[in-house]
Design a protein around this motif. Structure first.
Motif, mmCIF file in Angstrom:
data_model
loop_
_atom_site.group_PDB
_atom_site.id
_atom_site.type_symbol
_atom_site.label_atom_id
_atom_site.label_comp_id
_atom_site.label_asym_id
_atom_site.label_seq_id
_atom_site.Cartn_x
_atom_site.Cartn_y
_atom_site.Cartn_z
ATOM 1 N N ARG A 155 -0.144 2.287 -12.483
ATOM 2 C CA ARG A 155 0.198 2.809 -11.143
ATOM 3 C C ARG A 155 0.685 4.245 -11.268
ATOM 4 O O ARG A 155 1.543 4.531 -12.117
ATOM 5 N N LYS A 161 -1.379 12.621 -5.234
ATOM 6 C CA LYS A 161 -1.633 13.164 -3.891
ATOM 7 C C LYS A 161 -1.420 14.671 -3.882
ATOM 8 O O LYS A 161 -0.391 15.168 -4.349
ATOM 9 N N ASP A 170 -4.521 0.678 -10.177
ATOM 10 C CA ASP A 170 -3.537 0.184 -9.212
ATOM 11 C C ASP A 170 -3.309 1.349 -8.248
ATOM 12 O O ASP A 170 -4.159 2.261 -8.168
ATOM 13 N N GLY A 205 -2.865 4.706 -6.714
ATOM 14 C CA GLY A 205 -3.014 6.061 -7.239
ATOM 15 C C GLY A 205 -3.863 6.153 -8.495
ATOM 16 O O GLY A 205 -3.997 7.236 -9.083
ATOM 17 N N ARG A 245 -16.248 -5.116 -9.001
ATOM 18 C CA ARG A 245 -14.847 -4.871 -9.367
ATOM 19 C C ARG A 245 -14.112 -4.073 -8.292
ATOM 20 O O ARG A 245 -12.992 -4.438 -7.924
ATOM 21 N N THR A 259 -10.479 -7.303 -5.272
ATOM 22 C CA THR A 259 -9.154 -7.711 -4.791
ATOM 23 C C THR A 259 -9.211 -7.985 -3.289
ATOM 24 O O THR A 259 -8.710 -9.012 -2.805
ATOM 25 N N SER A 276 -4.923 1.845 3.499
ATOM 26 C CA SER A 276 -6.331 2.227 3.662
ATOM 27 C C SER A 276 -6.895 2.601 2.296
ATOM 28 O O SER A 276 -7.803 3.402 2.184
ATOM 29 N N GLY A 277 -6.301 2.022 1.255
ATOM 30 C CA GLY A 277 -6.757 2.273 -0.109
ATOM 31 C C GLY A 277 -7.811 1.257 -0.518
ATOM 32 O O GLY A 277 -8.462 0.622 0.326
ATOM 33 N N ASN A 278 -7.941 1.090 -1.809
ATOM 34 C CA ASN A 278 -8.992 0.218 -2.344
ATOM 35 C C ASN A 278 -8.919 -1.201 -1.773
ATOM 36 O O ASN A 278 -9.914 -1.729 -1.252
ATOM 37 N N VAL A 279 -7.767 -1.821 -1.857
ATOM 38 C CA VAL A 279 -7.659 -3.223 -1.455
ATOM 39 C C VAL A 279 -7.887 -3.366 0.058
ATOM 40 O O VAL A 279 -8.614 -4.253 0.515
ATOM 41 N N SER A 318 0.854 6.164 4.140
ATOM 42 C CA SER A 318 2.313 6.314 4.116
ATOM 43 C C SER A 318 2.823 7.236 5.223
ATOM 44 O O SER A 318 4.031 7.366 5.406
ATOM 45 N N ARG A 329 -6.105 11.916 5.597
ATOM 46 C CA ARG A 329 -5.053 11.035 6.111
ATOM 47 C C ARG A 329 -5.616 10.149 7.230
ATOM 48 O O ARG A 329 -6.528 10.551 7.964
ATOM 49 N N CYS A 370 -1.672 -4.818 2.467
ATOM 50 C CA CYS A 370 -2.430 -4.292 1.311
ATOM 51 C C CYS A 370 -1.861 -2.966 0.817
ATOM 52 O O CYS A 370 -2.584 -2.183 0.212
ATOM 53 N N ALA A 371 -0.560 -2.683 1.086
ATOM 54 C CA ALA A 371 -0.006 -1.395 0.657
ATOM 55 C C ALA A 371 0.871 -1.559 -0.578
ATOM 56 O O ALA A 371 0.439 -1.258 -1.702
ATOM 57 N N ASN A 385 1.025 -6.539 -4.043
ATOM 58 C CA ASN A 385 1.935 -7.320 -4.867
ATOM 59 C C ASN A 385 3.315 -7.366 -4.218
ATOM 60 O O ASN A 385 3.883 -6.310 -3.916
HETATM 61 P P1 NDP Z 1 -4.604 2.604 -3.503
HETATM 62 O O1 NDP Z 1 -3.910 3.702 -4.221
HETATM 63 O O2 NDP Z 1 -6.079 2.573 -3.472
HETATM 64 O O3 NDP Z 1 -4.066 2.533 -1.998
HETATM 65 C C1 NDP Z 1 -2.717 2.385 -1.716
HETATM 66 C C2 NDP Z 1 -2.546 2.379 -0.218
HETATM 67 O O4 NDP Z 1 -1.237 1.939 0.112
HETATM 68 C C3 NDP Z 1 -2.696 3.758 0.394
HETATM 69 O O5 NDP Z 1 -3.215 3.638 1.695
HETATM 70 C C4 NDP Z 1 -1.253 4.257 0.414
HETATM 71 O O6 NDP Z 1 -1.004 5.286 1.368
HETATM 72 C C5 NDP Z 1 -0.526 2.984 0.780
HETATM 73 N N1 NDP Z 1 0.848 3.032 0.257
HETATM 74 C C6 NDP Z 1 1.228 3.082 -1.027
HETATM 75 N N2 NDP Z 1 2.550 3.135 -1.129
HETATM 76 C C7 NDP Z 1 3.010 3.123 0.131
HETATM 77 C C8 NDP Z 1 4.303 3.149 0.692
HETATM 78 N N3 NDP Z 1 5.400 3.216 -0.075
HETATM 79 N N4 NDP Z 1 4.410 3.098 2.043
HETATM 80 C C9 NDP Z 1 3.294 3.032 2.831
HETATM 81 N N5 NDP Z 1 2.035 3.010 2.347
HETATM 82 C C10 NDP Z 1 1.916 3.045 1.021
HETATM 83 O O7 NDP Z 1 -4.005 1.249 -4.143
HETATM 84 P P2 NDP Z 1 -4.631 -0.212 -4.131
HETATM 85 O O8 NDP Z 1 -5.339 -0.478 -2.871
HETATM 86 O O9 NDP Z 1 -5.314 -0.428 -5.419
HETATM 87 O O10 NDP Z 1 -3.285 -1.113 -4.205
HETATM 88 C C11 NDP Z 1 -2.623 -1.577 -3.026
HETATM 89 C C12 NDP Z 1 -1.750 -2.772 -3.386
HETATM 90 O O11 NDP Z 1 -2.584 -3.828 -3.921
HETATM 91 C C13 NDP Z 1 -0.670 -2.534 -4.442
HETATM 92 O O12 NDP Z 1 0.448 -3.332 -4.149
HETATM 93 C C14 NDP Z 1 -1.330 -3.031 -5.712
HETATM 94 O O13 NDP Z 1 -0.376 -3.374 -6.706
HETATM 95 C C15 NDP Z 1 -2.059 -4.248 -5.187
HETATM 96 N N6 NDP Z 1 -3.146 -4.742 -6.013
HETATM 97 C C16 NDP Z 1 -4.202 -3.920 -6.330
HETATM 98 C C17 NDP Z 1 -5.235 -4.407 -7.107
HETATM 99 C C18 NDP Z 1 -6.463 -3.591 -7.368
HETATM 100 O O14 NDP Z 1 -7.429 -4.169 -7.885
HETATM 101 N N7 NDP Z 1 -6.519 -2.321 -7.020
HETATM 102 C C19 NDP Z 1 -5.177 -5.762 -7.688
HETATM 103 C C20 NDP Z 1 -4.090 -6.567 -7.205
HETATM 104 C C21 NDP Z 1 -3.097 -6.045 -6.431
HETATM 105 P P3 NDP Z 1 -0.869 6.810 0.847
HETATM 106 O O15 NDP Z 1 -2.237 7.221 0.444
HETATM 107 O O16 NDP Z 1 -0.336 7.561 2.021
HETATM 108 O O17 NDP Z 1 0.100 6.773 -0.301
#
Ligand code: NDP
Length: 452
Positions: free
Chosen positions: A94, A134, A166, A168, A205, A209, A238-241, A262, A290, A326-327, A353
């Motif tokens: 991460r 970022k 994970d 970032g 892959r 998730t 709006s990330g990967n998951v 965020s 964003r 999913c954040a 998680n």
């Molecule tokens: P990404 O980096 O692809 O996306 C993260 C997303 O969550 C972004 O939209 C981000 O916004 C937002 N975010 C992160 N931190 C915060 C915060 N403190 N407050 C508000 N929004 C936040 O990560 P993933 O999608 O890979 O992971 C998301 C979650 O899924 C995590 O908890 C990770 O541990 C879990 N996970 C991921 C897996 C994977 O295969 N990738 C597997 C199992 C669990 P911003 O861009 O503004 O930071």
């Protein structure tokens, strides 16, 4: 709190001060497992819980790198190798300013039991850095990743410890880190998962998730003879998951209505369709923009910026049937949980998680809704990582449909294990089910392998 759980927690806190996320993860786990151990005392004799909460190894190191202005920057790197009883350490990296030892110990701890639930031979660990990708240029991210690997390479390997992505840490970061590892070691091995399919990655892959958490939701709904068709779904991030959760929801006829980052969230009452999702994927994965920009393109949607003075997140305060956080950890507090329940949500499948605080979890369990904790619901990612490792070992690449079929099957099996260990009359306590099923597999392996 049961007195045995309380004593255990007091000792843990004294021994690991200032690690609130780690305490929270252990507390949730032992609250499920302690009553099971009372009925199965062999685990007490072997001091299994005491050994489980002590990582096998923790590595903390300096990551110096040079930014685009020629300034030297210093970040802190970590790898927490928690448990290798059922396979080599496995878990993501991460990159986020909030990363510290407590966060990584909680994530590594969760990872052990999640990996056990997949049925695949993978131990658990987690790592990362307080580096924030970022706003950094590609070159800065590359220099950071290279410096990170110059230390991390000593501890990882295809049979020792296999990191993945994970927060970032996506395909770009996996590529830079893998490239550096290959150069240092002079070998091309499956030391990372989440690689591009052009050079050893597995199909599905990136999707795994998100797809997995939706498959898990499907299984939970099946127990009530329901499906996802026309269900209104709240999704955070709006990330990967989040992206692949929404993709699978759309494919199955559901109606996702939110995305966030965020800075704020968008609410699109008419539903996020394939065209809108494609826009978000391009915005986030290519332009690194964003989520606010969604409303500039789709004008009926409403954007709400984050308001830190509120005691709840308004994203969780809309009429809906299902929620997919999913954040990140603790994004649903007690007030959010109550808002979800009042708005009609009766299914929560955690892509992130530990996204729900203990008080929030308590509300879901008391209301007896279909609540799938992250340890089970988001295990699809690491499951396909395990399949990527198998393909790498055989130097083969399976077809998309084949990997998706296996993912689906693994999520069904995880659901069945949760039911097996978590059934209470006609209610399934998925938290207990996931914790106990994961515990049994790891604990039995630890007993078999002696006091190590
Ligand atoms: P990404 O980096 O692809 O996306 C993260 C997303 O969550 C972004 O939209 C981000 O916004 C937002 N975010 C992160 N931190 C915060 C915060 N403190 N407050 C508000 N929004 C936040 O990560 P993933 O999608 O890979 O992971 C998301 C979650 O899924 C995590 O908890 C990770 O541990 C879990 N996970 C991921 C897996 C994977 O295969 N990738 C597997 C199992 C669990 P911003 O861009 O503004 O930071």
């Amino acid at each position: 709190m049961n007195s045995e759980v309380m004593n255990f927690m007091n000792t843990l806190k004294a021994h690991n001060p200032n690690e609130p996320e780690f305490h929270q993860a252990v507390y949730e786990f032992i609250s499920s497992v302690m009553p099971f151990i009372e009925k199965n005392p062999q685990y007490r004799k072997y001091k299994i819980l005491e050994r489980m909460v002590e990582p096998e190894r923790v590595i903390i190191f300096r990551i110096p790198w040079v930014d685009d202005q020629g300034e030297i920057q210093v970040n802190r790197g970590f790898r927490v190798e928690v448990n290798s009883a059922i396979g080599p350490f496995k878990g993501g990296l991460r990159l986020h300013p909030s990363v510290n030892l407590s966060v990584l110990k909680f994530l590594g701890f969760e990872q052990v039991y999640k990996n056990a639930l997949t049925g695949l031979p993978m131990g658990g660990g987690k790592g990362g850095s307080d580096f924030d990708p970022k706003g950094k240029s590609d070159n800065e991210v590359m220099r950071f990743c290279q410096s990170f690997m110059l230390e991390l390479f000593r501890y990882i390997g295809p049979n020792t410890d296999i990191p993945a992505g994970d927060i970032g840490f996506g395909a770009r970061e996996v590529g830079y880190c893998f490239g550096m590892y290959k150069k240092i070691m002079n070998e091309f091995t499956g030391v990372f998962t989440g690689k591009s399919t052009d050079w050893g990655g597995s199909f599905i892959r990136p999707e795994a998730t998100g797809y997995g958490s939706v498959y898990f939701a499907q299984e939970m709904l099946k127990t009530r003879s329901e499906n996802l068709d026309k269900k209104i779904c709240l999704v955070s991030a709006s990330g990967n998951v989040a992206q692949y959760t929404v993709e699978k929801l759309i494919q199955l006829g559901a109606k996702p209505v939110t995305f966030s980052d965020s800075d704020g969230y968008i609410y699109d009452e008419s539903g996020i369709n394939k065209e809108k999702l494609d826009f978000v994927m391009h915005l986030k994965n290519v332009c690194r923009g964003r989520i606010k920009e969604y409303t500039e393109k789709f004008r009926d949607a409403i954007y709400t910026p984050v308001d830190k003075t509120l005691d709840h997140n308004p994203l969780w305060n809309h009429k809906a049937d299902c929620a997919f956080p999913c954040a990140t950890q603790n994004e649903i507090n007690k007030k959010d949980a109550l808002n979800l329940l009042q708005n009609g949500v009766y299914l929560v499948s955690e892509g992130a998680n530990m996204p729900t605080t203990p008080e929030g979890v308590h509300q879901f369990l008391a209301a007896k809704i279909l609540y799938g904790p992250g340890k089970a619901a988001n295990a699809g990612g690491v499951a396909v990582s395990g399949l990527e490792m198998s393909q790498n070992s055989q130097r083969l690449s399976w077809e998309r449909a084949e990997v998706d079929r296996r993912l689906h099957q693994i999520m069904q099996k995880i659901h069945n294990q949760c039911v097996k260990y978590g059934k209470e009359g006609n209610f399934t306590h998925y938290v207990n089910g996931a914790n106990i099923a994961g515990f049994v597999r790891v604990a039995n392996a630890m007993i078999d392998q002696g006091i190590v």
